[in-house]
Design a protein around this motif. Structure first.
Motif, PDB file in Angstrom:
ATOM      1  N   LEU A  70       0.410 -28.282  29.715  1.00 47.71           N
ATOM      2  CA  LEU A  70       1.204 -29.197  28.889  1.00 47.71           C
ATOM      3  C   LEU A  70       2.443 -29.586  29.681  1.00 47.71           C
ATOM      4  O   LEU A  70       3.145 -28.715  30.210  1.00 47.71           O
ATOM      5  CB  LEU A  70       1.613 -28.517  27.579  1.00 47.71           C
ATOM      6  N   MET A  71       2.719 -30.888  29.755  1.00 44.64           N
ATOM      7  CA  MET A  71       3.852 -31.346  30.557  1.00 44.64           C
ATOM      8  C   MET A  71       4.636 -32.417  29.820  1.00 44.64           C
ATOM      9  O   MET A  71       4.064 -33.277  29.139  1.00 44.64           O
ATOM     10  CB  MET A  71       3.361 -31.911  31.902  1.00 44.64           C
ATOM     11  N   GLY A  72       5.961 -32.376  29.979  1.00 46.41           N
ATOM     12  CA  GLY A  72       6.833 -33.398  29.413  1.00 46.41           C
ATOM     13  C   GLY A  72       6.688 -33.512  27.907  1.00 46.41           C
ATOM     14  O   GLY A  72       6.484 -32.521  27.201  1.00 46.41           O
ATOM     15  N   ARG A  73       6.784 -34.721  27.398  1.00 48.39           N
ATOM     16  CA  ARG A  73       6.643 -34.987  25.967  1.00 48.39           C
ATOM     17  C   ARG A  73       5.154 -35.138  25.655  1.00 48.39           C
ATOM     18  O   ARG A  73       4.663 -36.218  25.319  1.00 48.39           O
ATOM     19  CB  ARG A  73       7.417 -36.244  25.595  1.00 48.39           C
ATOM     20  N   PHE A  74       4.425 -34.032  25.779  1.00 47.97           N
ATOM     21  CA  PHE A  74       2.960 -34.073  25.781  1.00 47.97           C
ATOM     22  C   PHE A  74       2.360 -34.546  24.467  1.00 47.97           C
ATOM     23  O   PHE A  74       1.216 -35.004  24.430  1.00 47.97           O
ATOM     24  CB  PHE A  74       2.398 -32.699  26.166  1.00 47.97           C
ATOM     25  N   ASN A  75       3.081 -34.404  23.379  1.00 49.03           N
ATOM     26  CA  ASN A  75       2.611 -34.937  22.098  1.00 49.03           C
ATOM     27  C   ASN A  75       3.546 -36.028  21.575  1.00 49.03           C
ATOM     28  O   ASN A  75       3.626 -36.266  20.378  1.00 49.03           O
ATOM     29  CB  ASN A  75       2.478 -33.820  21.052  1.00 49.03           C
ATOM     30  N   GLY A  76       4.273 -36.655  22.473  1.00 55.19           N
ATOM     31  CA  GLY A  76       5.186 -37.726  22.076  1.00 55.19           C
ATOM     32  C   GLY A  76       6.426 -37.239  21.375  1.00 55.19           C
ATOM     33  O   GLY A  76       7.070 -38.003  20.647  1.00 55.19           O
ATOM     34  N   GLN A  77       6.793 -35.971  21.586  1.00 55.51           N
ATOM     35  CA  GLN A  77       7.958 -35.402  20.911  1.00 55.51           C
ATOM     36  C   GLN A  77       9.209 -36.223  21.222  1.00 55.51           C
ATOM     37  O   GLN A  77       9.540 -36.443  22.376  1.00 55.51           O
ATOM     38  CB  GLN A  77       8.175 -33.949  21.345  1.00 55.51           C
ATOM     39  N   GLY A  78       9.870 -36.663  20.157  1.00 52.33           N
ATOM     40  CA  GLY A  78      11.118 -37.386  20.309  1.00 52.33           C
ATOM     41  C   GLY A  78      10.988 -38.832  20.740  1.00 52.33           C
ATOM     42  O   GLY A  78      12.001 -39.494  20.978  1.00 52.33           O
ATOM     43  N   LEU A  79       9.763 -39.339  20.823  1.00 55.46           N
ATOM     44  CA  LEU A  79       9.578 -40.723  21.272  1.00 55.46           C
ATOM     45  C   LEU A  79       9.355 -41.689  20.125  1.00 55.46           C
ATOM     46  O   LEU A  79       9.135 -42.876  20.351  1.00 55.46           O
ATOM     47  CB  LEU A  79       8.380 -40.807  22.239  1.00 55.46           C
TER      48      LEU A  79
END
Length: 473
Positions: free
Chosen positions: A395-404
């Motif tokens: 899992l890397m970065g905003r892997f589930n769109g967290q905060g986007l």
């Protein structure tokens, strides 16, 4: 009275990493580790997956085998006097320190709070002692209820054998803490048809691009003595078989539900589930596993109040310092109280426990030496390496769109029983990724995220005929 330069409280990954980092940075200084269990958790087999991302194993080690230069005391922290720089333990020991790091971890969040802790048949999986309790209860069990949808619940649901598993989750897909509905379906298909898939040729690869909006979204002694968190792949070391007989059963999953009521029976529990649509259902089970996460554990007194974050963790700055002078914190007990980097956020995982413990150790050593250091680059990019259902997962970065919000799109590639790849793109830039299977894309994704490369010209970047690893290296 004992005196030490560096005092670290907690025998989990964060505490041990902090102590070992201090031993490297300040080999001549006195370092003392206070742990409630004679068994501590250490990181071994550290393997780089990308430049700033590592895979590792967690091993149990006796405190007597700790690195030279690190003293140990098996006891529980009772009181901290930050003004006079001393702590007192439950065993009556008084320890004076120059710098203190609190790595007391988290406690299982039981579904009904304190009132169920007296039930031997409600197990909160967290450490080795709780797993031994689980193992003991499984010896006579035929029906087990698992509550929760994170890593431990997901592992248990498919690792328990010879027992009927009832899996209660609040979401509309499994493993929602880590993955999206598509990856959850990938896991379920792999579990349901492993033997059939092995006998058939590999299915054709599926490519799909979609917008976010298109997705459908016990015993008193054991309670007092708490060990460190289990770490990855813990279930491989234990016999998790019940008494129902027969072959391995797939769990029965109760989606979008929660426990509305429960009662203790003579030989088990009866729980009443309430579904999102208002339906009710009763389940009788031999015992219940509460795997609904952890709460920061700071059940000790302080002479001055610690500043806590909204989630109950001890607030720390980018150097892992608390509001108390010369007092640091790391791991599950703390909450990041600094403006996060664009691609990083906090999750209470063993990966971040190691990173925070190392950062706290370096920060304490720098303070002792009068030096200035900067936050480690690992806090620039969220990364976690684990295994779920037998597949390697990155899992890397905003892997589930967290905060986007809703301002992003997804690019997917799925080969059933082999790999699942998801890219989270915003304004043509890669913001996060889920890599399941042996994809060999971790380093490429790390570079794409950190370098903010515009991928707009590459409409079919996940086409299996395009070797993006070579293209962007």
């Amino acid at each position: 009275m004992t005196e030490t330069t560096f005092l670290v409280v907690g025998g989990g990954i964060a505490g041990v990493t902090c102590a070992e980092t201090l031993a490297i940075c300040c080999p001549a200084a006195s370092i003392l580790l206070v742990t409630e269990s004679s068994i501590v958790k250490t990181v071994t087999n550290l393997v780089p997956i990308a430049r700033y991302l590592h895979q590792f194993d967690v091993r149990e080690k006796c405190v007597d085998d700790m690195s030279s230069g690190i003293g140990t005391i098996v006891d529980q922290l009772l009181e901290v006097n930050a003004t006079q720089h001393w702590v007192r333990t439950k065993g009556g020991k008084k320890i004076t320190y120059r710098y203190l790091c609190l790595c007391t971890g988290g406690a299982p969040r039981l579904f009904a709070g304190e009132q169920v802790q007296k039930y031997e048949r409600v197990v909160g999986i967290r450490d080795t002692d709780s797993v031994l309790q689980l193992q003991r209860l499984l010896g006579n069990a035929k029906d087990v209820l698992i509550l929760g949808n994170g890593g431990i619940a997901s592992e248990l649901a498919y690792e328990l054998h010879d027992v009927n598993v009832h899996w209660v989750i609040k979401d509309n897909h499994i493993s929602a803490t880590f993955v999206d509905p598509g990856a959850a379906e990938f896991f379920q298909i792999s579990q349901q048809g492993k033997e059939e898939a092995a006998a058939k040729p590999a299915p054709s690869t599926v490519l799909k691009r979609m917008r976010y909006s298109e997705m459908v979204p016990t015993e008193q002694e054991q309670q007092k003595k708490r060990g460190a968190a289990l770490g990855p792949d813990w279930h491989r070391s234990y016999d998790l078989c019940g008494q129902a007989g027969g072959e391995h059963r797939l769990p029965k999953i109760y989606y979008k539900s929660y426990i509305d009521r429960h009662e203790l029976l003579e030989n088990g529990l009866r729980v009443t589930l309430r579904y999102e649509d208002g339906r009710m259902e009763q389940i009788n089970c031999d015992f219940l596993v509460s795997a609904t996460g952890v709460e920061p554990r700071h059940d000790f007194a302080t002479d001055l109040p610690l500043t806590l974050a909204a989630d109950g963790g001890i607030a720390v700055d980018e150097m892992m310092r608390t509001n108390l002078t010369d007092v640091y914190a790391a791991g599950d007990v703390c909450s990041a109280n600094w403006p996060p980097a664009e691609h990083w956020f906090q999750m209470r995982l063993w990966t971040q426990a190691r990173q925070m413990g190392g950062m706290a150790g370096r920060s304490m050593a720098a303070a002792f030496e009068g030096e200035t250091i900067y936050q480690d680059f690992c806090f620039e990019l969220f990364g976690h390496v684990t295994q779920l259902f037998g597949f390697p997962v990155v899992l890397m970065g905003r892997f589930n769109g967290q905060g986007l919000g809703r301002d992003y799109e997804l690019l997917l590639r799925c080969t059933p029983n082999k790999e699942y790849i998801k890219f989270v793109l915003q304004n043509g830039r890669l913001r996060g990724a889920i890599l399941i299977g042996d994809t060999d894309l971790a380093e490429t994704c790390e570079n794409l995220i950190l370098n903010a490369i515009d991928l707009s010209p590459f409409e079919n970047i996940l086409d299996p005929n395009i070797d993006i690893e070579d293209y962007f290296d």
